[in-house]
Design an enzyme around this catalytic site. Structure first.
Site, PDB file in Angstrom:
ATOM      1  N   TYR A  22      -0.557  -3.028  -9.141  1.00 11.88           N
ATOM      2  CA  TYR A  22      -1.401  -2.132  -8.352  1.00 11.88           C
ATOM      3  C   TYR A  22      -0.985  -0.675  -8.604  1.00 11.88           C
ATOM      4  O   TYR A  22      -1.820   0.193  -8.859  1.00 11.88           O
ATOM      5  CB  TYR A  22      -1.292  -2.487  -6.864  1.00 11.88           C
ATOM      6  CG  TYR A  22      -1.982  -1.506  -5.953  1.00 11.88           C
ATOM      7  CD1 TYR A  22      -3.370  -1.427  -5.913  1.00 11.88           C
ATOM      8  CD2 TYR A  22      -1.249  -0.644  -5.148  1.00 11.88           C
ATOM      9  CE1 TYR A  22      -4.015  -0.508  -5.087  1.00 11.88           C
ATOM     10  CE2 TYR A  22      -1.874   0.273  -4.321  1.00 11.88           C
ATOM     11  CZ  TYR A  22      -3.253   0.333  -4.293  1.00 11.88           C
ATOM     12  OH  TYR A  22      -3.880   1.256  -3.482  1.00 11.88           O
ATOM     13  N   GLU A  44      -7.992  -0.400   3.691  1.00  8.98           N
ATOM     14  CA  GLU A  44      -7.074   0.532   4.358  1.00  8.98           C
ATOM     15  C   GLU A  44      -7.157   0.376   5.877  1.00  8.98           C
ATOM     16  O   GLU A  44      -6.144   0.434   6.566  1.00  8.98           O
ATOM     17  CB  GLU A  44      -7.358   1.982   3.952  1.00  8.98           C
ATOM     18  CG  GLU A  44      -6.966   2.322   2.533  1.00  8.98           C
ATOM     19  CD  GLU A  44      -5.475   2.320   2.238  1.00  8.98           C
ATOM     20  OE1 GLU A  44      -4.650   2.249   3.167  1.00  8.98           O
ATOM     21  OE2 GLU A  44      -5.133   2.388   1.042  1.00  8.98           O
ATOM     22  N   TRP A  52       1.100  -2.645   3.048  1.00  3.85           N
ATOM     23  CA  TRP A  52       0.051  -2.726   2.028  1.00  3.85           C
ATOM     24  C   TRP A  52       0.170  -3.998   1.202  1.00  3.85           C
ATOM     25  O   TRP A  52      -0.824  -4.576   0.791  1.00  3.85           O
ATOM     26  CB  TRP A  52       0.079  -1.468   1.152  1.00  3.85           C
ATOM     27  CG  TRP A  52      -1.034  -1.455   0.157  1.00  3.85           C
ATOM     28  CD1 TRP A  52      -0.921  -1.495  -1.195  1.00  3.85           C
ATOM     29  CD2 TRP A  52      -2.448  -1.421   0.423  1.00  3.85           C
ATOM     30  NE1 TRP A  52      -2.164  -1.488  -1.778  1.00  3.85           N
ATOM     31  CE2 TRP A  52      -3.121  -1.438  -0.808  1.00  3.85           C
ATOM     32  CE3 TRP A  52      -3.201  -1.378   1.587  1.00  3.85           C
ATOM     33  CZ2 TRP A  52      -4.513  -1.410  -0.915  1.00  3.85           C
ATOM     34  CZ3 TRP A  52      -4.592  -1.348   1.484  1.00  3.85           C
ATOM     35  CH2 TRP A  52      -5.228  -1.371   0.245  1.00  3.85           C
TER      36      TRP A  52
END
Length: 192
Positions: A22, A44, A52
């Protein structure tokens, strides 16, 4: 690997291959595709209060559960669909976050109608260009900025939820509105 040496990355991605992938290929790369922007906006918001990496591990399940993040489809989700999502172990089963995704899809479509695209709308908050920061350490990176404050305030005014300034700044980092790779990271220079 370059010349037999390990690439220097931002410390937050550690040694996790999902995180590193990522970091190396997505985080901080300018995004201009509305469907992709909608995906990041929803993810988000889902991440609020969580790490995350938790969201990254559930990303494919989210894509399936939210019909490939098509805002027109998500805007039409009804209570039956909300109940199905609440029963889906592949996503964060938080009713407020799920309802927020639906409300955000409706608001997203209104922004597209007004500005022609969400992309056109959002990039106004950084004058159309990535803000190139030069942080030496992760501790220097702010949690929010004047731009994320303005973005958050405007999104809320337009009916978006789970878009506080910190969430907006994380979103801005993810979609390349700011380059917050630390200066010792190989991606910082690549994204200049």
């Amino acid at each position: 690997m370059t010349d037999g040496k390990e690439k220097k990355r931002c410390v937050w991605c550690g040694n996790d291959s999902l995180y590193q992938n990522y970091h190396d290929f997505e985080w901080g790369v300018p995004v201009h595709d509305d469907k992709e922007l909608f995906e990041f906006l929803i993810l988000e918001g889902a991440q609020a209060g969580l790490s995350w990496i938790t969201i990254l591990k559930k990303r494919e399940a989210y894509r399936s559960a939210f019909d490939g993040f098509d805002p027109e489809i998500v805007a039409g989700f009804d209570e039956k669909r909300v109940a199905e999502l609440l029963a889906n172990p592949g996503i964060i089963r938080n009713k407020l976050k799920i309802q927020s995704a639906i409300a955000n899809a409706k608001a997203f479509l209104k922004v597209q109608e007004e500005f022609g695209s969400f992309d056109t709308y959002q990039w106004r908050f950084v004058d159309g260009n990535t803000i190139q920061n030069s942080w030496k350490t992760i501790s220097e990176i702010p949690a929010f900025t004047l731009q994320s404050d303005a973005f958050s305030k405007d999104l809320k005014k337009r009916g978006f939820n789970f878009v506080g300034s910190k969430i907006c700044y994380a979103y801005m980092q993810a979609v390349g509105m700011v380059n917050d790779h630390t200066t010792d990271c190989f991606r910082w220079k690549e994204l200049q």
